[in-house]
Design an enzyme around this catalytic site. Structure first.
Site, PDB file in Angstrom:
ATOM      1  N   HIS A  16       0.861  -1.194   0.000  1.00 48.45           N
ATOM      2  CA  HIS A  16       0.000   0.000   0.000  1.00 48.45           C
ATOM      3  C   HIS A  16       0.889   1.233   0.000  1.00 48.45           C
ATOM      4  CE1 HIS A  16      -3.698  -2.246   0.973  1.00 48.45           C
ATOM      5  NE2 HIS A  16      -2.851  -3.051   1.591  1.00 48.45           N
ATOM      6  N   LYS A 100      -7.536  -6.968  -7.924  1.00 50.37           N
ATOM      7  CA  LYS A 100      -7.665  -7.241  -6.493  1.00 50.37           C
ATOM      8  C   LYS A 100      -9.118  -7.400  -6.091  1.00 50.37           C
ATOM      9  CE  LYS A 100      -6.575  -7.625  -2.198  1.00 50.37           C
ATOM     10  NZ  LYS A 100      -5.667  -6.982  -1.276  1.00 50.37           N
ATOM     11  N   HIS A 137      -8.248 -10.665  -1.072  1.00 43.46           N
ATOM     12  CA  HIS A 137      -8.292 -10.422   0.378  1.00 43.46           C
ATOM     13  C   HIS A 137      -9.226 -11.491   0.920  1.00 43.46           C
ATOM     14  CE1 HIS A 137      -8.085  -7.931   4.095  1.00 43.46           C
ATOM     15  NE2 HIS A 137      -9.057  -8.769   4.364  1.00 43.46           N
ATOM     16  N   HIS A 175      -1.668 -12.179   1.895  1.00 41.15           N
ATOM     17  CA  HIS A 175      -1.399 -12.081   3.338  1.00 41.15           C
ATOM     18  C   HIS A 175      -2.068 -13.191   4.143  1.00 41.15           C
ATOM     19  CE1 HIS A 175      -5.235 -10.056   2.970  1.00 41.15           C
ATOM     20  NE2 HIS A 175      -4.714  -8.900   2.623  1.00 41.15           N
TER      21      HIS A 175
HETATM   22  O1  DOR Z   1      -4.201  -4.173   7.709  1.00 42.10           O
HETATM   23  C1  DOR Z   1      -4.574  -3.860   6.589  1.00 42.10           C
HETATM   24  N1  DOR Z   1      -4.409  -2.619   6.100  1.00 42.10           N
HETATM   25  N2  DOR Z   1      -5.195  -4.774   5.844  1.00 42.10           N
HETATM   26  C2  DOR Z   1      -5.762  -4.473   4.677  1.00 42.10           C
HETATM   27  O2  DOR Z   1      -6.324  -5.331   4.066  1.00 42.10           O
HETATM   28  C3  DOR Z   1      -5.765  -3.079   4.176  1.00 42.10           C
HETATM   29  C4  DOR Z   1      -4.665  -2.327   4.729  1.00 42.10           C
HETATM   30  C5  DOR Z   1      -4.797  -0.850   4.508  1.00 42.10           C
HETATM   31  O3  DOR Z   1      -5.082  -0.418   3.383  1.00 42.10           O
HETATM   32  O4  DOR Z   1      -4.601  -0.079   5.457  1.00 42.10           O
HETATM   33 ZN    ZN Z   2      -3.186  -5.053   1.933  1.00 43.88          ZN
END
Ligand code: DOR
Ligand code: ZN
Length: 343
Positions: A16, A100, A137, A175
């Protein structure tokens, strides 16, 4: 004892980067070590069309430090309105590397995700036909399913049916956090891979909840019991080509992490390579680190491995507790162990 370790330059198969000031602040933490990364599309609003992906890619490229070479591998955010033709054209021109899937409501900025999986069947068919991978996800969002069971239930209720319906679809379970997911991957040797984060190799759910709540260890999928962490460590350090690194480094300002309803995400970009070297050393598997960080991912994505290298040295590594951004400080993941490798 080995004093240096030279690997093919690693890639991050789940990252990210956000946008704007945050993008500019966090990107150098990745480009310092990684040659490529799969860029998550959960911006506000999300990256849903080829035009969105092109514009986001350009903003990322404009933020890459001059001294670094880095290739963002763009993704589209799958919605029930995704246009298969727009997606296929983006793939054909090399603009996107994956799509995704967020079940609606599963995590940060997932409101536009999929509620009815029948409504994306045509898109998935097209992806299977053109060999475009789906990154999942893997958590159901049904309120009746306990948060610690959401990954295992997703495999049974969503993932396995999708894979049976579209056997040629290439899927990355992102993940993964459970032994169930490890076993599902191990039982399927075609068109399936999984990313494992740095933090899920280090923490279990006690680290989040015992002795006081630790918001900086809260992420989604949430870390599970110790037996699951051990299964992830065994998978990551096994050399099995189906498992590869996706850090899911997910920066949020401390302000947003420490709210009464704080955001999910661990920011591991700065220290991921040092932590991984330590984890692999502790598992007597330093010889498997390169497969996990630099070889297995390109093999799954059918991309060449990087020609450049990254050398780690056996020196104690220290990291600042947070990085500064114009939006406020972002806390760096604290593995709570001495790191003997500097990247
Ligand atoms: O912990 C996470 N943060 N899991 C996710 O799936 C999204 C991510 C985020 O974009 O902050
Ligand atoms: Zn993620």
């Amino acid at each position: 004892m080995t004093q240096t370790l030279t690997l093919r330059r690693p890639d991050d198969w789940h990252l990210h980067l956000r946008d704007g000031d945050m993008l500019r602040a966090v990107l150098p933490e990745t480009t310092r070590h990684f040659a490529r990364a799969i860029i998550m599309p959960n911006l506000v609003p999300p990256v849903v069309t080829a035009a969105d992906a092109r514009a986001y890619r350009d903003r990322i490229m404009a933020a890459v430090p001059n001294s670094d070479s880095f290739k963002p591998l763009m993704t589209l955010y799958l919605t029930e309105d995704t246009d298969p033709e727009d997606m296929a054209a983006a793939h054909a021109e090399g603009l996107i590397t994956a799509v995704k899937l967020y079940p609606a409501g599963a995590t940060t900025n997932s409101a536009s995700g999929v509620s009815n999986f029948d409504n994306v069947a045509k898109v998935l068919e097209k992806m299977a036909e053109i060999g475009l991978p789906l990154c999942t996800h893997g958590e159901v969002t049904d309120p009746d399913v306990d948060i610690f069971d959401r990954e295992a239930v997703f495999i049974d209720r969503v993932l396995d049916p999708i894979r049976r319906k579209h056997p040629e679809l290439r899927v990355v379970m992102e993940h993964i956090t459970t032994a169930n997911a490890v076993e599902y991957v191990q039982a399927n040797d075609k068109n399936l891979g999984a990313t494992i984060t740095t933090h899920h190799l280090v923490i279990n759910r006690n680290h989040i909840l015992a002795g006081g709540i630790k918001p900086h260890y809260y992420c989604l999928p949430v870390a599970k019991r110790e037996k699951h962490r051990l299964a992830l460590r065994a998978a990551a350090t096994s050399g099995d080509a189906r498992f590869f690194l996706g850090t899911d480094s997910a920066p949020h300002t401390d302000e947003n992490k420490l709210l009464p309803c704080g955001c999910a995400g661990c920011f591991t970009a700065p220290n991921t390579m040092s932590i991984l070297a330590q984890v692999f050393e502790d598992e007597n598997a330093l010889d498997k680190l390169e497969a996990f960080t630099s070889l297995n991912g390109p093999a799954f994505y059918r991309l060449p491995v990087n020609e450049e290298t990254l050398t780690l040295t056996r020196n104690e590594a220290t990291f600042p507790p947070h990085i500064q951004t114009p939006d406020g400080p972002v806390t760096v993941f604290d593995p709570q162990m001495t790191l003997h490798w500097t990247a």
